[in-house]
Structure formats: C-alpha cells, structure tokens
Design an enzyme around this catalytic site. Structure first.
Site, short mmCIF file in Angstrom:
data_model
loop_
_atom_site.label_atom_id
_atom_site.label_comp_id
_atom_site.label_asym_id
_atom_site.label_seq_id
_atom_site.Cartn_x
_atom_site.Cartn_y
_atom_site.Cartn_z
N LEU A 73 0.82 -1.23 0.00
CA LEU A 73 0.00 0.00 0.00
C LEU A 73 0.85 1.27 0.00
O LEU A 73 0.34 2.36 -0.26
CB LEU A 73 -0.95 0.01 1.20
N LEU A 111 -8.24 -4.89 2.91
CA LEU A 111 -8.16 -5.28 4.32
C LEU A 111 -6.79 -4.95 4.90
O LEU A 111 -6.58 -5.04 6.12
CB LEU A 111 -8.43 -6.78 4.48
N ALA A 160 -3.70 -3.08 6.45
CA ALA A 160 -3.55 -1.89 7.30
C ALA A 160 -2.50 -2.17 8.37
O ALA A 160 -2.20 -3.34 8.66
CB ALA A 160 -4.87 -1.55 8.00
N SER A 175 -13.54 0.96 10.69
CA SER A 175 -13.46 0.43 12.06
C SER A 175 -14.31 1.21 13.05
O SER A 175 -14.42 2.44 12.98
CB SER A 175 -11.99 0.49 12.49
N GLU A 186 -13.27 1.88 15.81
CA GLU A 186 -12.33 2.81 16.47
C GLU A 186 -12.59 4.25 16.04
O GLU A 186 -12.20 5.20 16.73
CB GLU A 186 -10.89 2.43 16.14
N TYR A 198 -4.34 5.54 14.81
CA TYR A 198 -5.02 4.51 13.99
C TYR A 198 -6.45 4.96 13.67
O TYR A 198 -6.89 4.91 12.52
CB TYR A 198 -5.03 3.18 14.74
N LYS A 212 -8.12 5.79 10.03
CA LYS A 212 -9.31 5.10 9.51
C LYS A 212 -10.42 6.10 9.15
O LYS A 212 -11.21 5.85 8.23
CB LYS A 212 -9.82 4.07 10.53
N ARG A 228 -6.71 -14.83 15.22
CA ARG A 228 -6.45 -13.45 15.62
C ARG A 228 -4.99 -13.30 16.05
O ARG A 228 -4.42 -14.21 16.70
CB ARG A 228 -7.37 -13.12 16.79
#
Ligand code: NAP
Ligand code: G4F
Length: 322
Positions: free
Chosen positions: A57, A78, A80, A123, A125, A147, A151, A182
C-alpha cells in the site's frame, strides 16, 4: 468466474474472506507485501487455490500493476497497520498505510478499471470517544488514536471517491472481531492464549492493561460474509457490522478463565505498560441497517467466540508440547 483481489490476505480477515470467496467460485488474488520470512501461516490450507502477487500500500505502481493485470470485479482492502498501540509509536507509518494507502488503491481503480467494486475495512475505532450509544452509520466520529484518525481519513476518501467519480466504493464499519486466527497482541486472543498457557502449566500470570473498557466482540468468519454482501447490493452504501452486545475486558477474562475452571483474579496482573494514552471506553454497534438490507446476522456470540478461542489454543499448545 468473478475475480476478487484481497489486500491483507495474510491477516485474520483476509484468510477467512479468501476461503469464503473460493467457496462461492471466485478466482482469488491475494496481494502480499515483501518480507524476509514467510507470512502465509493463515492461508497455507488454501495456497494452491489462490494466486499470490506482490504489492504494498506504500507503493503506487505496485497497486496499478495489480489492478491492470487482473482487472478484478471486486477489491477488498483489508491491509492496514491494524494494532492501535503501535499507531502511537509509528503514527506516520500508520497514516501512510492505513490512510493514504487507501487513496493509492482508489486511484489505481479510478484510472484503470473504474467498474471495480471496492470494499474498505473501516473500524468502530472511528467512533472513539463515543457521541452516542449504540453507534450507527449516522453517529459522528471522534477517534482517539492515530489509527482511528487514519481510519476516519480512509472512510471519507472512500465516500469521496464514490461521490466524485461514481465508483462503487463502500465502507464497512466493523466492530471488534476475533477468532483462533487473531493476532496474539489483540486482547481477546492474548487472554484466551494466556488462559490456555496457564491451564497447561506453561506460565502462572497474564499481564493486561485496562480491564474496564468495553467492546462489541464477534467472530471474524461471520463478518467477512457481511463484506461480500455489501458489494452485491444495487447501490453502494456504508454499513455498521457488530453484534449489538458489549462486554468489558474483565468479563472476557472471567469467561475465558472459568471455561477451564480457573478464577481470573488468581492470575491477571494489571500492568501500566498496557494502558493507552487515550482510551476508547465503550463500543457497541447498532447493526439494524445491515440486518434489514443485507439480511446479515452474526451466528456466533461472545460466549461461543471465547470458548472456541480457548479450546483451539489449548489444542494447539498441547500438540506443541507433545
Ligand atoms: P491483521 O490480521 O492485522 O492483518 C493486516 C494485514 O495487512 C496483513 O495481511 C498485513 O500483512 C497487511 N499489511 C500491513 N501493511 C501492509 C502494507 N503496507 N501493504 C500491504 N499489506 C499490508 O488485521 P485484521 O484483523 O485481519 O483486519 C483486517 C482489516 O480490518 C484491517 O484494515 C483492520 O484495520 C480492519 N478492522 C479490523 C477489525 C478487527 O476487529 N479485526 C475491526 C475493524 C476493522 P503482513 O501479514 O505482511 O503483516
Ligand atoms: O484488542 P485491542 O487491542 O483492540 P482495539 O484497540 O479495540 O482495536 C481492534 O478493534 C478495532 C475495532 O474496534 C480494529 F479496528 C483494530 O484494528 C483492532 O482490531 O484492545 C481492546 C481493549 C482496549 O480498550 C485496550 O485498552 O482491550 C484493552 N486492553 C487491556 N489490556 C488491552 C490489554 N489491549 C491489548 N491489546 N493488550 C492488553 O494487554
């Protein structure tokens, strides 16, 4: 056979999404960044069924090349820098990848194949210091970390390319979702893995930060279906995806320890090194738009998720010990 490109295919969600799309008959192209060691642990079971291509990216021409080569019907972004604490240590990198990386990818699509449908992994967040409870598509953002800020940029650039260039670009506002795949640094996996290690006698404590923050935790395997459903609609719209139920980190500890017959109070040590400069105290989704439009609902709830994760870590660690 439709073609889909997944950035971040080596991550938790990327691996579940790849499996989901293969089952639907897609040709799946996974974009991976160069690394000095193999990062394919989560996708080794499907490696023969997908095509891996290098791209990053950070690098505009690699993204142009991927879109040019495959002219995909769908792109799922997806990739990041996805760990919140790291975003305070590496705020510029987080902005470069998690925010500007999205613009680079949208530019590649706009210039080369504007018919491509685009999914952006947004997100909860972004809601940060929440303005209302629960959070829906119309709740204002108040991010609390670099972060979260990155986003928010990524979300709005996705909306802006939809409105400016008529791209089919959607933003999925996903609440926390975990699984046995995870990363070990995220709290639900750290706790479940820690419980399994304690149960097997490999350690006798688990060091955590703030036990009072609350999250809306679901299962990643359920959430990738929602990503796909968003790209199958007639019109591009954004959706909140979550369970609608919130639990504290402390409740997660209670459940995970009690699942193996232990009391978390005997093992959990609060350690200031895991506190954050600014905390997100409570997240809980209002997923009613997704339930209505996408006919989507989570199949696995909080208890099922935590038990699945503890059991899987117990199994894996027991095999390693043998
Ligand atoms: P993850 O496991 O951390 O995976 C992140 C992926 O991004 C990895 O494949 C990683 O590759 C890749 N990546 C990082 N930097 C890159 C770069 N410069 N160029 C190309 N690829 C790069 O994250 P996840 O939990 O699957 O989450 C997927 C996405 O959803 C992320 O954007 C995350 O921010 C977002 N999200 C997650 C949640 C959640 O609760 N899981 C909730 C809301 C939103 P390597 O394997 O090489 O590191
Ligand atoms: O598991 P966490 O690190 O997840 P966080 O910060 O909510 O972010 C995750 O979910 C987001 C969606 O809302 C994603 F966008 C993001 O990519 C990521 O997947 O922390 C959850 C909570 C926090 O309040 C944290 O302070 O757990 C608390 N916590 C307490 N002790 C801890 C710890 N978090 C971590 N990582 N490690 C601890 O020892």
């Amino acid at each position: 056979m439709p073609t889909a490109i997944i950035t971040g295919i080596t991550g938790q969600d990327g691996s579940y999404l790849a499996e989901f799309l293969l089952a639907k008959g897609y040709e799946v192209i996974g974009m991976v960044r160069r690394s000095s060691t193999v990062t394919f642990q989560r996708i080794k079971q499907i490696q023969d069924d997908i095509t891996i291509i290098q791209g990053d990216l950070h690098d505009q021409s690699s993204l142009v090349d991927v879109i040019e080569r495959y002219r995909p019907q769908e792109v799922y972004n997806l990739a990041a820098q996805s760990f919140v604490p790291t975003s305070w240590n590496q705020p510029v990198l987080t902005g470069e990848v998690t925010a500007l990386g999205v613009t680079r990818l949208l530019e590649a699509i706009r210039l080369i194949n504007p018919e491509t449908r685009f999914y952006q992994a947004s997100s909860s967040e972004m809601f940060g210091k929440v303005r209302e409870v629960p959070q829906s598509e119309s709740t204002p953002f108040y991010p609390r970390s670099p972060y979260g800020v990155a986003k928010v940029y990524a979300h709005w650039i996705t909306v802006n390319y939809r409105e400016s260039y008529d791209l089919f670009a959607v933003s999925g506002l996903l609440f926390n979702h975990g699984s046995p795949r995870r990363g070990l640094e995220f709290v639900e996996r750290k706790i479940c893995h820690g419980v399994a290690r304690i149960k097997l006698g490999l350690t006798d404590e688990l060091r955590l930060g703030n036990l009072d923050s609350r999250r809306d935790w679901g299962f990643a395997g359920d959430y990738v279906e929602a990503m796909w459903l968003m790209l199958q609609r007639d019109a591009a719209e954004d959706y909140v995806i979550g369970t609608g139920v919130t639990h504290s980190v402390r409740e997660l500890c209670e459940l995970a320890f009690s699942h193996v017959g232990l009391d978390y109070k005997d093992y959990v040590v609060q350690d200031p090194q895991f506190y954050r400069p600014a905390e997100v105290d409570i997240l809980v989704a209002d997923p009613s738009k997704a339930i209505k439009d996408l006919n989507w609902e989570p199949k696995i709830g909080f208890d099922g998720l935590v038990q699945m994760m503890v059991d899987e870590d117990l199994k894996r660690l027991a095999l390693e010990i043998d």
